[in-house]
Design a protein around this motif. Structure first.
Motif, PDB file in Angstrom:
ATOM      1  N   GLN A 300     -35.812 -17.256  -6.877  1.00  0.00           N
ATOM      2  CA  GLN A 300     -35.425 -15.907  -7.261  1.00  0.00           C
ATOM      3  C   GLN A 300     -35.885 -14.873  -6.230  1.00  0.00           C
ATOM      4  N   SER A 301     -37.126 -14.993  -5.804  1.00  0.00           N
ATOM      5  CA  SER A 301     -37.699 -13.979  -4.918  1.00  0.00           C
ATOM      6  C   SER A 301     -37.295 -14.164  -3.459  1.00  0.00           C
ATOM      7  N   LEU A 302     -37.380 -15.410  -2.960  1.00  0.00           N
ATOM      8  CA  LEU A 302     -37.225 -15.635  -1.519  1.00  0.00           C
ATOM      9  C   LEU A 302     -35.804 -15.964  -1.087  1.00  0.00           C
ATOM     10  N   VAL A 303     -35.010 -16.484  -2.001  1.00  0.00           N
ATOM     11  CA  VAL A 303     -33.619 -16.804  -1.655  1.00  0.00           C
ATOM     12  C   VAL A 303     -32.677 -15.706  -2.131  1.00  0.00           C
ATOM     13  N   ARG A 304     -32.769 -15.332  -3.407  1.00  0.00           N
ATOM     14  CA  ARG A 304     -31.812 -14.377  -3.966  1.00  0.00           C
ATOM     15  C   ARG A 304     -32.129 -12.926  -3.620  1.00  0.00           C
ATOM     16  N   GLU A 305     -33.392 -12.558  -3.723  1.00  0.00           N
ATOM     17  CA  GLU A 305     -33.734 -11.140  -3.571  1.00  0.00           C
ATOM     18  C   GLU A 305     -34.031 -10.756  -2.117  1.00  0.00           C
ATOM     19  N   SER A 306     -35.068 -11.307  -1.541  1.00  0.00           N
ATOM     20  CA  SER A 306     -35.452 -10.908  -0.176  1.00  0.00           C
ATOM     21  C   SER A 306     -34.628 -11.607   0.894  1.00  0.00           C
ATOM     22  N   ARG A 307     -33.947 -12.702   0.522  1.00  0.00           N
ATOM     23  CA  ARG A 307     -33.134 -13.489   1.461  1.00  0.00           C
ATOM     24  C   ARG A 307     -33.946 -13.963   2.669  1.00  0.00           C
ATOM     25  N   LEU A 308     -35.191 -14.284   2.416  1.00  0.00           N
ATOM     26  CA  LEU A 308     -36.046 -14.837   3.462  1.00  0.00           C
ATOM     27  C   LEU A 308     -35.711 -16.306   3.732  1.00  0.00           C
ATOM     28  N   ALA A 309     -35.187 -16.987   2.726  1.00  0.00           N
ATOM     29  CA  ALA A 309     -34.973 -18.429   2.831  1.00  0.00           C
ATOM     30  C   ALA A 309     -33.569 -18.836   2.436  1.00  0.00           C
ATOM     31  N   ASN A 310     -33.077 -19.867   3.100  1.00  0.00           N
ATOM     32  CA  ASN A 310     -31.850 -20.525   2.645  1.00  0.00           C
ATOM     33  C   ASN A 310     -32.145 -21.410   1.443  1.00  0.00           C
ATOM     34  N   ASP A 311     -33.298 -22.040   1.481  1.00  0.00           N
ATOM     35  CA  ASP A 311     -33.757 -22.862   0.365  1.00  0.00           C
ATOM     36  C   ASP A 311     -35.272 -22.933   0.414  1.00  0.00           C
ATOM     37  N   VAL A 312     -35.859 -23.087  -0.756  1.00  0.00           N
ATOM     38  CA  VAL A 312     -37.313 -23.198  -0.857  1.00  0.00           C
ATOM     39  C   VAL A 312     -37.632 -23.938  -2.151  1.00  0.00           C
ATOM     40  N   GLY A 313     -38.671 -24.757  -2.124  1.00  0.00           N
ATOM     41  CA  GLY A 313     -38.977 -25.538  -3.318  1.00  0.00           C
ATOM     42  C   GLY A 313     -40.445 -25.903  -3.397  1.00  0.00           C
ATOM     43  N   ALA A 314     -40.840 -26.406  -4.552  1.00  0.00           N
ATOM     44  CA  ALA A 314     -42.211 -26.856  -4.777  1.00  0.00           C
ATOM     45  C   ALA A 314     -42.179 -28.178  -5.523  1.00  0.00           C
ATOM     46  N   GLY A 315     -43.132 -29.035  -5.228  1.00  0.00           N
ATOM     47  CA  GLY A 315     -43.180 -30.327  -5.887  1.00  0.00           C
ATOM     48  C   GLY A 315     -44.593 -30.855  -6.010  1.00  0.00           C
ATOM     49  N   TYR A 316     -44.828 -31.585  -7.089  1.00  0.00           N
ATOM     50  CA  TYR A 316     -46.142 -32.172  -7.321  1.00  0.00           C
ATOM     51  C   TYR A 316     -45.949 -33.416  -8.179  1.00  0.00           C
ATOM     52  N   ASP A 317     -46.620 -34.508  -7.790  1.00  0.00           N
ATOM     53  CA  ASP A 317     -46.561 -35.756  -8.550  1.00  0.00           C
ATOM     54  C   ASP A 317     -47.956 -36.056  -9.070  1.00  0.00           C
ATOM     55  N   ASP A 318     -48.111 -36.069 -10.380  1.00  0.00           N
ATOM     56  CA  ASP A 318     -49.444 -36.249 -10.964  1.00  0.00           C
ATOM     57  C   ASP A 318     -49.817 -37.709 -11.175  1.00  0.00           C
ATOM     58  N   ILE A 319     -48.913 -38.640 -10.842  1.00  0.00           N
ATOM     59  CA  ILE A 319     -49.180 -40.057 -11.068  1.00  0.00           C
ATOM     60  C   ILE A 319     -49.148 -40.797  -9.734  1.00  0.00           C
ATOM     61  N   SER A 320     -50.305 -41.267  -9.283  1.00  0.00           N
ATOM     62  CA  SER A 320     -50.379 -42.057  -8.061  1.00  0.00           C
ATOM     63  C   SER A 320     -51.723 -42.748  -7.992  1.00  0.00           C
ATOM     64  N   ARG A 321     -51.799 -43.811  -7.197  1.00  0.00           N
ATOM     65  CA  ARG A 321     -53.064 -44.524  -7.020  1.00  0.00           C
ATOM     66  C   ARG A 321     -54.016 -43.754  -6.116  1.00  0.00           C
ATOM     67  N   GLY A 322     -53.474 -42.948  -5.221  1.00  0.00           N
ATOM     68  CA  GLY A 322     -54.298 -42.221  -4.266  1.00  0.00           C
ATOM     69  C   GLY A 322     -54.374 -40.740  -4.583  1.00  0.00           C
ATOM     70  N   PRO A 323     -54.874 -39.938  -3.643  1.00  0.00           N
ATOM     71  CA  PRO A 323     -55.020 -38.496  -3.862  1.00  0.00           C
ATOM     72  C   PRO A 323     -53.677 -37.791  -3.897  1.00  0.00           C
ATOM     73  N   GLY A 324     -53.673 -36.557  -4.424  1.00  0.00           N
ATOM     74  CA  GLY A 324     -52.432 -35.829  -4.619  1.00  0.00           C
ATOM     75  C   GLY A 324     -52.254 -34.666  -3.668  1.00  0.00           C
ATOM     76  N   LEU A 325     -51.009 -34.244  -3.546  1.00  0.00           N
ATOM     77  CA  LEU A 325     -50.652 -33.051  -2.784  1.00  0.00           C
ATOM     78  C   LEU A 325     -49.680 -32.211  -3.607  1.00  0.00           C
ATOM     79  N   PHE A 326     -49.850 -30.924  -3.538  1.00  0.00           N
ATOM     80  CA  PHE A 326     -48.899 -29.957  -4.101  1.00  0.00           C
ATOM     81  C   PHE A 326     -48.162 -29.367  -2.907  1.00  0.00           C
ATOM     82  N   ILE A 327     -46.852 -29.604  -2.822  1.00  0.00           N
ATOM     83  CA  ILE A 327     -46.101 -29.254  -1.610  1.00  0.00           C
ATOM     84  C   ILE A 327     -45.085 -28.150  -1.885  1.00  0.00           C
ATOM     85  N   ILE A 328     -45.089 -27.167  -1.004  1.00  0.00           N
ATOM     86  CA  ILE A 328     -44.078 -26.106  -1.011  1.00  0.00           C
ATOM     87  C   ILE A 328     -43.391 -26.137   0.351  1.00  0.00           C
TER      88      ILE A 328
END
Length: 454
Positions: A300-328
């Motif tokens: 809403q903010s970066l693609v539609r309003e400010s038009r800073l990005a063509n696309d932007v996303g966030a992802g997080y997987d809470d299930i894994s054997r090793g450590p986690g990352l929160f990625i944007i």
């Protein structure tokens, strides 16, 4: 032996079976069998999950888990090379396999009456794989070409690879699932044999079956085909914890591309105790706040309003054997720089950390996040995927309902708290793509996962 085992199961009332759907039974050789009865269509999905992925590899042989996945289709003493897929296809089914950091899995989808065929073939290659120099020398070239197409010639994949390599210093998530090219170039058939002998055993596997079946019949089939296989001792798995990160890390990747790109990875925890942990659930809702639906904050903010990005996303997987990352991650709009997009992302994070989320927004996001998980459960294949993923990462299929309930329990205060605690520079790694001239080369589309194509 088979009749005696069945008699024992009958006398014990199938001891180990949970009187609910799904149902679980463990064979004497250690193979865990989980059956989910779903009579909506006369089909069945059969999946065998080995708790061995790229995180179990050692230096010099990165990529061997994925290479062995390819070799599993190259024949046994009973089934010649190339015949596995042909036999399944002739039975009207489809099959494939995939490798992750945490596990390797193989699956077939067939008419219910063909389930014995799937079990027969999988049990055979669990114990009798013919790893020949001739087939290996051909298949390792296929894997190297796969790496070139999916990673070396894909700028965003290169960025992702470098992001992981920098974010993880000690943990083997540092290495790509497909392996480093130099390791693939120097891999030998004996490396694959060692991997196979080490990890491919019934006591390191979970058999998941979902479909129009009766659990007791599936247990008998599993005993018939997998019961005779012998277990063997597995190597001890040492804890591999990441050292404390003491500041922001940055890497720039130069590669032929049309547009720049940025990926930001924050260190986060993952689920270890589904009932007592709460931060992973709050982080999953946080990902939904930022990118859980079309009107979520980043889009809403970066693609539609400010038009800073063509696309932007966030992802997080809470299930894994090793450590986690929160990625944007995101691609800046034409005329905008990676630095501007990164600052725009940071501004949204600061706003969330300062103001939190309203109760109305929280409920809207929860509805989207929970609905997405519920919709996946409509698919027999993804029901099996959820069971296999939980079992292979140290959790249990019994945790499924708890996972959804705990997501619903997340509060606005908890979302704000994890945003403040984890979305901060000391745990941040940033990878940017510096696009170089294309020279007329066409860039392949990104592909998710390390699925085997045969």
């Amino acid at each position: 032996m088979y009749r005696k085992a069945l008699l024992g199961m009958a006398l014990l009332g199938l001891s180990g079976v949970v009187a609910a759907n799904p149902y679980e039974y463990k064979l004497a050789n250690g193979l865990k069998v989980v059956v989910k009865e779903d009579p909506r269509a006369p089909v069945v999905v059969s999946q065998i999950w080995y708790r061995a992925g790229s995180m179990d590899e050692v230096n010099g042989t990165t990529g061997v888990a994925h290479v062995l996945e390819h070799m599993m289709f190259k024949g046994t003493r009973k089934v010649p090379a190339g015949q596995f897929s042909k036999i399944i296809a002739e039975a009207g089914g489809r099959e494939n396999a995939f490798t992750s950091h945490d596990y390797t899995a193989y699956f077939q989808q067939l008419q219910v009456d063909k389930l014995p065929l799937a079990f027969k073939l999988e049990a055979d290659r669990m114990a009798n794989l013919a790893l020949t120099e001739r087939e290996f020398s051909k298949e390792i070239k296929v894997v190297m070409e796969e790496r070139r197409m999916r990673t070396d010639d894909n700028p965003q994949s290169l960025v992702g690879e470098q992001l992981n390599a920098l974010a993880f210093e000690a943990h083997p998530y540092h290495h790509p699932i497909v392996g480093w090219m130099n390791d693939l170039e120097n891999m030998r058939v004996e490396d694959a044999r060692t991997w196979y002998r080490t990890w491919y055993a019934p006591n390191n596997a979970t058999l998941v079956v979902v479909g129009d079946v009766k659990h007791d019949a599936v247990f008998r089939l599993a005993q018939q085909y997998f019961g005779p296989l012998k277990p063997h001792a597995l190597p001890s798995r040492k804890p591999q914890k990441e050292p404390l990160q003491r500041g922001i890390k940055k890497v720039t990747v130069k590669a032929p591309a049309k547009q720049p790109y940025v990926a930001m990875a924050y260190r986060t925890p993952v689920l270890r105790n589904v009932t007592e942990d709460w931060e992973p659930y709050a982080l999953e809702i946080l990902a939904g706040v930022l990118d859980g639906y079309s009107a979520a904050r980043l889009n809403q903010s970066l693609v539609r309003e400010s038009r800073l990005a063509n696309d932007v996303g966030a992802g997080y997987d809470d299930i894994s054997r090793g450590p986690g990352l929160f990625i944007i991650d995101g691609t800046p709009s034409e005329g905008k720089s990676v630095a501007e997009l990164e600052q725009g992302i940071r501004d949204q994070i600061v706003k969330l950390q300062r103001d939190g989320v309203s109760e109305e927004e929280l409920q809207r996001v929860k509805a989207q996040v929970v609905a997405a998980q519920v919709y996946q459960r409509d698919s027999m294949f993804y029901q099996g995927m959820l069971i296999g993923n939980l079992e292979s990462t140290g959790l249990s299929w019994r945790d499924e309902k708890t996972l959804l309930a705990k997501l619903n329990d997340v509060t606005a205060a908890q979302v704000k708290e994890v945003a403040i605690k984890y979305l901060q520079n000391d745990g941040l790694t940033v990878a940017t793509l510096d696009p170089q001239p294309l020279d007329g080369k066409q860039q392949p589309q990104p592909q998710a996962g390390e699925f085997h194509v045969h």
